[in-house]
Design an enzyme around this catalytic site. Structure first.
Site, PDB file in Angstrom:
ATOM      1  CE  LYS A  48       1.650   1.195   3.047  1.00 40.36           C
ATOM      2  NZ  LYS A  48       2.392   0.874   1.868  1.00 40.36           N
ATOM      3  CG  ASN A  49       1.962  -2.545   3.215  1.00 40.02           C
ATOM      4  OD1 ASN A  49       1.732  -1.632   2.431  1.00 40.02           O
ATOM      5  ND2 ASN A  49       3.103  -2.660   3.879  1.00 40.02           N
ATOM      6  NE  ARG A 120       7.465  -1.771  -4.633  1.00 39.56           N
ATOM      7  CZ  ARG A 120       8.377  -1.500  -5.547  1.00 39.56           C
ATOM      8  NH1 ARG A 120       8.683  -0.257  -5.854  1.00 39.56           N
ATOM      9  NH2 ARG A 120       8.996  -2.478  -6.180  1.00 39.56           N
ATOM     10  CB  CYS A 144       9.383   4.146   0.403  1.00 41.91           C
ATOM     11  SG  CYS A 144       7.893   4.724   1.210  1.00 41.91           S
ATOM     12  CG  ASP A 334       7.182  -2.415   6.456  1.00 43.09           C
ATOM     13  OD1 ASP A 334       8.115  -2.026   5.733  1.00 43.09           O
ATOM     14  OD2 ASP A 334       6.204  -3.039   6.017  1.00 43.09           O
TER      15      ASP A 334
HETATM   16  N1  EPU Z   1      13.052  -7.888  -4.790  1.00 40.03           N
HETATM   17  C1  EPU Z   1      13.751  -8.114  -5.953  1.00 40.03           C
HETATM   18  N2  EPU Z   1      13.036  -8.349  -7.097  1.00 40.03           N
HETATM   19  C2  EPU Z   1      11.675  -8.363  -7.120  1.00 40.03           C
HETATM   20  C3  EPU Z   1      10.961  -8.137  -5.930  1.00 40.03           C
HETATM   21  C4  EPU Z   1      11.685  -7.893  -4.762  1.00 40.03           C
HETATM   22  O1  EPU Z   1      14.994  -8.111  -5.965  1.00 40.03           O
HETATM   23  O2  EPU Z   1      11.092  -8.578  -8.194  1.00 40.03           O
HETATM   24  C5  EPU Z   1      13.792  -7.629  -3.537  1.00 40.03           C
HETATM   25  C6  EPU Z   1      13.611  -6.176  -3.058  1.00 40.03           C
HETATM   26  O3  EPU Z   1      14.490  -5.297  -3.722  1.00 40.03           O
HETATM   27  C7  EPU Z   1      13.901  -6.307  -1.587  1.00 40.03           C
HETATM   28  C8  EPU Z   1      13.335  -7.693  -1.246  1.00 40.03           C
HETATM   29  O4  EPU Z   1      13.221  -8.404  -2.493  1.00 40.03           O
HETATM   30  O5  EPU Z   1      15.294  -6.317  -1.364  1.00 40.03           O
HETATM   31  C9  EPU Z   1      11.998  -7.677  -0.557  1.00 40.03           C
HETATM   32  O6  EPU Z   1      11.077  -6.878  -1.290  1.00 40.03           O
HETATM   33  P1  EPU Z   1       9.517  -7.199  -1.334  1.00 40.03           P
HETATM   34  O7  EPU Z   1       9.156  -7.545  -2.727  1.00 40.03           O
HETATM   35  O8  EPU Z   1       9.214  -8.166  -0.253  1.00 40.03           O
HETATM   36  O9  EPU Z   1       8.896  -5.801  -0.963  1.00 40.03           O
HETATM   37  P2  EPU Z   1       7.623  -5.129  -1.600  1.00 40.03           P
HETATM   38  O10 EPU Z   1       6.604  -6.111  -1.957  1.00 40.03           O
HETATM   39  O11 EPU Z   1       8.067  -4.158  -2.637  1.00 40.03           O
HETATM   40  C10 EPU Z   1       6.260  -4.882   0.598  1.00 40.03           C
HETATM   41  C11 EPU Z   1       5.682  -3.756   1.385  1.00 40.03           C
HETATM   42  C12 EPU Z   1       6.795  -2.993   2.080  1.00 40.03           C
HETATM   43  C13 EPU Z   1       7.530  -3.954   2.985  1.00 40.03           C
HETATM   44  C14 EPU Z   1       8.072  -5.120   2.164  1.00 40.03           C
HETATM   45  C15 EPU Z   1       8.759  -6.164   3.003  1.00 40.03           C
HETATM   46  C16 EPU Z   1       3.738  -3.095   0.171  1.00 40.03           C
HETATM   47  C17 EPU Z   1       3.086  -2.112  -0.722  1.00 40.03           C
HETATM   48  N3  EPU Z   1       4.990  -2.854   0.485  1.00 40.03           N
HETATM   49  O12 EPU Z   1       7.116  -4.273  -0.373  1.00 40.03           O
HETATM   50  O13 EPU Z   1       6.166  -2.008   2.866  1.00 40.03           O
HETATM   51  O14 EPU Z   1       8.604  -3.266   3.589  1.00 40.03           O
HETATM   52  O15 EPU Z   1       6.983  -5.742   1.462  1.00 40.03           O
HETATM   53  O16 EPU Z   1       7.934  -6.636   4.008  1.00 40.03           O
HETATM   54  O17 EPU Z   1       3.142  -4.065   0.603  1.00 40.03           O
HETATM   55  C18 EPU Z   1       5.935   0.116   3.814  1.00 40.03           C
HETATM   56  O18 EPU Z   1       4.784  -0.231   4.129  1.00 40.03           O
HETATM   57  O19 EPU Z   1       6.468   1.181   4.206  1.00 40.03           O
HETATM   58  C19 EPU Z   1       6.697  -0.742   2.925  1.00 40.03           C
HETATM   59  C20 EPU Z   1       7.800  -0.332   2.289  1.00 40.03           C
END
Ligand code: EPU
Length: 464
Positions: A48-49, A120, A144, A334
């Site tokens: 899904k990601n 997101r 989440c 995850d």
């Molecule tokens: N962060 C910032 N600023 C930003 C972007 C991120 O401070 O502009 C911080 C976040 O707060 C966090 C860290 O950077 O502390 C990492 O966040 P990241 O951006 O990597 O996460 P994401 O892209 O929002 C995706 C997955 C998550 C997975 C994370 C890490 C999707 C839709 N979501 O989230 O998946 O945990 O990468 O691998 O791809 C899940 O599938 O349950 C899930 C939460």
């Protein structure tokens, strides 16, 4: 509530893969109890990601069609396709798990998700919509609640491509300052998965050479790079974490395959081992799971890597371990929730140091409500003695200790986030009888988790 059926299915068919997702109400629940070890064979779904990001990346191309296969029928896809429909993108979702997507322009600049069904992904559409229409209204991301989840890297990153951004209450108005997206240089303060994907997609639309340093390189991002490169975008990865992109007009890739979901593999594998079972996961890939498999080996779990998938089997008492969640190739954040349930079945004290999201242990409070015998799981706001992280001083509860073995009794678990949702199911199938509530998030990310566990012999029911 049948909104997805009308939005997604061709009028002449009754096919609606999102029926369960949209039937889930706040009162819906799952009931389960221990029935014995999980056994048998199960097929892993597409990730899904990856799928939602692939759709966003595909829309960056010029006119054409693509067929995406191994589509997972999860709520996140429904939300993303509804978003596509609102942008005037035509597609057809088929029962054989393929998605035919027509790429061209957008009928309007509104990249807006329904507030009840948020995810997101909207911000990842910003680059393609800005490149084609010059402006975009973009929903504030949801998803989440596992930390503050700021999007400052996305916003400053987009600004570096010559985008002006105005913040409104629940959306951003974005417009190009010049006539086109400009190539950029951007240093990510942290290797964020979403921001890396966003800048990669945007860079593929911007003429000239973009350099993004400190990128995340998760397997799903490598897949995105492969797709964009196949579509004619020039891309290089320079160690350790720099991505260099020469973007501009590019063609659509006609065939795309979604890779198997490594998080679903970890979820099913840990459930299998925790119940002392023996399960073959068809389609599980070795490479993206190397670290996870290594951790299972260290715990004494049985793994057998085969051509078509991986077998996970119990071969004796489990030993405790310590893990730290990190960006890939480190141990994925995850996986930590389902790993916690496996740790609860080991003899001794295991620990999890969460260094990606500052608030991803709310689920442990829920699990503690159903501990029958054994110590409650304990979450600290300090780092482990031998290792600090960026959350050391924030008062964040990000270091957990689990003293096994724990047995789970009866009671209720409220799901706090998607991955905690599967951990709740794993707990329930080890228990004397648990009810799990708050299912929407679980079905946003997992395809028929109850059906899959039932197929492996679990005593589990979804009551809508
Ligand atoms: N962060 C910032 N600023 C930003 C972007 C991120 O401070 O502009 C911080 C976040 O707060 C966090 C860290 O950077 O502390 C990492 O966040 P990241 O951006 O990597 O996460 P994401 O892209 O929002 C995706 C997955 C998550 C997975 C994370 C890490 C999707 C839709 N979501 O989230 O998946 O945990 O990468 O691998 O791809 C899940 O599938 O349950 C899930 C939460």
């Amino acid at each position: 509530m049948r909104e997805f059926k009308d939005l997604l299915s061709p009028a002449e068919t009754n096919f609606n893969p999102f029926e369960i997702y949209e039937s889930i109400r706040p009162e819906s629940l799952i009931r389960a109890e221990y029935e014995g070890p999980l056994r048998g064979e199960i097929e892993v779904s597409g990730t899904k990601n990856m799928v939602t990001k692939v759709i966003a990346a595909s829309l960056s191309a010029e006119k054409g069609q693509t067929k995406i296969s191994n589509i997972p029928f999860v709520g996140d896809l429904a939300i993303t396709l509804a978003l596509c429909r609102r942008l005037g993108v035509n597609f057809r979702l088929n029962e054989d798990k393929t998605l035919e997507l027509e790429v061209g322009g957008f009928s309007n600049p509104n990249i807006l998700t329904d507030p009840y069904h948020g995810n997101r992904v909207a911000i990842l559409f910003a680059g393609p919509v800005l490149a084609k229409l010059g402006e975009a209204n973009v929903s504030v991301p949801e998803g989440c609640k596992i930390g503050e989840r700021k999007i400052d890297f996305h916003l400053t990153g987009l600004e570096s491509f010559g985008v002006a951004i105005e913040e409104h209450e629940d959306y951003y108005f974005m417009r190009l300052k010049g006539s086109k997206l400009q190539a950029a240089h951007f240093d990510l303060p942290f290797p964020s998965v979403g921001a890396t994907e966003n800048l990669l997609i945007t860079a593929s639309c911007a003429e000239g050479l973009t350099t993004v340093t400190n990128c995340a390189l998760e397997p799903e991002i490598i897949e995105l790079i492969k797709i964009l490169q196949s579509s004619g975008v020039e891309i290089r990865i320079s160690p350790p974490r720099t991505i260099i992109v020469r973007g501009g007009k590019h063609n659509i890739v006609p065939q795309i395959n979604i890779i198997p979901d490594r998080v679903e593999v970890a979820s099913l594998a840990t459930a299998a081992l925790a119940t002392r079972g023996d399960v073959f996961i068809n389609g599980a890939q070795h490479e993206p799971l190397i670290n996870f498999l290594g951790m299972l080996q260290e715990m004494g779990g049985g793994i057998e890597i085969m051509e078509k998938g991986i077998r996970f089997f119990y071969k004796g008492p489990l030993k405790p371990i310590s893990i730290t969640t990190e960006v890939y190739p480190g141990f994925p954040t995850d996986f930590q929730q389902v790993m916690a349930i496996l740790m609860s079945q080991a003899d001794g004290v295991s620990s999890i140091h969460e260094t990606i999201f500052e608030n991803r242990f709310k689920y442990m409070d829920e699990l503690n409500n159903v501990v029958d015998d054994g110590k409650p799981m304990f979450v600290r706001d300090s780092c482990p003695p031998d290792r600090g992280c960026r959350f050391r001083k924030g008062g964040f509860r990000h270091f957990a200790q689990i003293s096994g073995p724990v047995s789970f009794g009866t009671g209720e678990i409220e799901i706090t986030d998607m991955r905690a949702g599967f951990a709740a199911l794993s707990t329930a199938i080890l228990s004397k009888g648990i009810t799990v509530r708050g299912l929407k998030g679980l079905y946003r990310g997992y395809e028929d988790p109850v059906g899959k566990l039932k197929h492996l012999g679990a005593n589990i029911e979804l009551i809508l």
